[in-house]
Design a protein around this motif. Structure first.
Motif, short mmCIF file in Angstrom:
data_model
loop_
_atom_site.label_atom_id
_atom_site.label_comp_id
_atom_site.label_asym_id
_atom_site.label_seq_id
_atom_site.Cartn_x
_atom_site.Cartn_y
_atom_site.Cartn_z
N LYS A 162 19.61 -2.69 4.94
CA LYS A 162 18.78 -3.13 3.80
C LYS A 162 17.47 -3.75 4.27
N LYS A 163 16.86 -3.15 5.29
CA LYS A 163 15.53 -3.54 5.75
C LYS A 163 14.57 -2.41 5.45
N TYR A 164 13.50 -2.71 4.73
CA TYR A 164 12.53 -1.70 4.32
C TYR A 164 11.16 -2.06 4.88
N LYS A 179 1.79 -4.55 8.77
CA LYS A 179 3.07 -3.97 8.42
C LYS A 179 4.04 -5.08 8.10
N ALA A 180 4.89 -4.87 7.09
CA ALA A 180 5.88 -5.87 6.70
C ALA A 180 7.26 -5.23 6.67
N ILE A 181 8.24 -5.93 7.27
CA ILE A 181 9.64 -5.51 7.20
C ILE A 181 10.35 -6.49 6.27
N VAL A 182 10.89 -5.95 5.18
CA VAL A 182 11.49 -6.77 4.13
C VAL A 182 13.01 -6.64 4.21
N LEU A 242 0.82 -1.21 0.00
CA LEU A 242 0.00 0.00 0.00
C LEU A 242 0.85 1.26 0.00
N LYS A 243 1.80 1.36 0.95
CA LYS A 243 2.69 2.52 1.00
C LYS A 243 3.87 2.22 1.91
N PRO A 244 4.98 2.94 1.73
CA PRO A 244 6.12 2.75 2.62
C PRO A 244 5.90 3.44 3.96
N VAL A 245 6.54 2.93 4.98
CA VAL A 245 6.49 3.54 6.31
C VAL A 245 7.80 4.30 6.50
#
Length: 101
Positions: free
Chosen positions: A26-28, A83-86, A11-14
């Motif tokens: 490198k965690k988004y 929320k997802a941390i990639v 949906l959108k970045p945090v």
């Protein structure tokens, strides 16, 4: 479960101070569809941002906050979110939307 396409997952970045610090590793962090699975988030990131390779995905379900209308006794809640941390691999390309921040 609903049929979710990869472009509907993210949906959108945090963007917060904490997520900006995680970008050095490198965690988004993204807000994602509430019914999206970890594999769907991984596929969506790899398709939407060319050159990226996802190592792992951590997700968390967040309940809505309690709200009260000003001056009245009506109560309610905001919508639930996910929320997802990639985590990207070491040889993966950076995600471009975060470059100017």
């Amino acid at each position: 479960m609903a049929n979710i396409q990869y472009y509907d997952v993210i949906l959108k970045p945090v963007v917060t101070e904490k997520t900006m610090e995680l970008m050095a590793d490198k965690k988004y962090t993204f807000l994602v569809h509430t019914e999206a699975t970890k594999t769907q988030v991984k596929e969506a990131v790899e398709k939407m941002f060319p050159g990226t390779k996802v190592a792992n995905v951590n997700t968390m379900n967040l309940d809505g906050k309690k709200k009260r209308a000003r001056g009245s006794m009506t109560f309610g809640k905001t919508a639930k979110t996910k929320k997802a941390i990639v985590q990207l691999t070491a040889e993966s390309a950076e995600i471009e939307i975060f470059q100017g921040l």
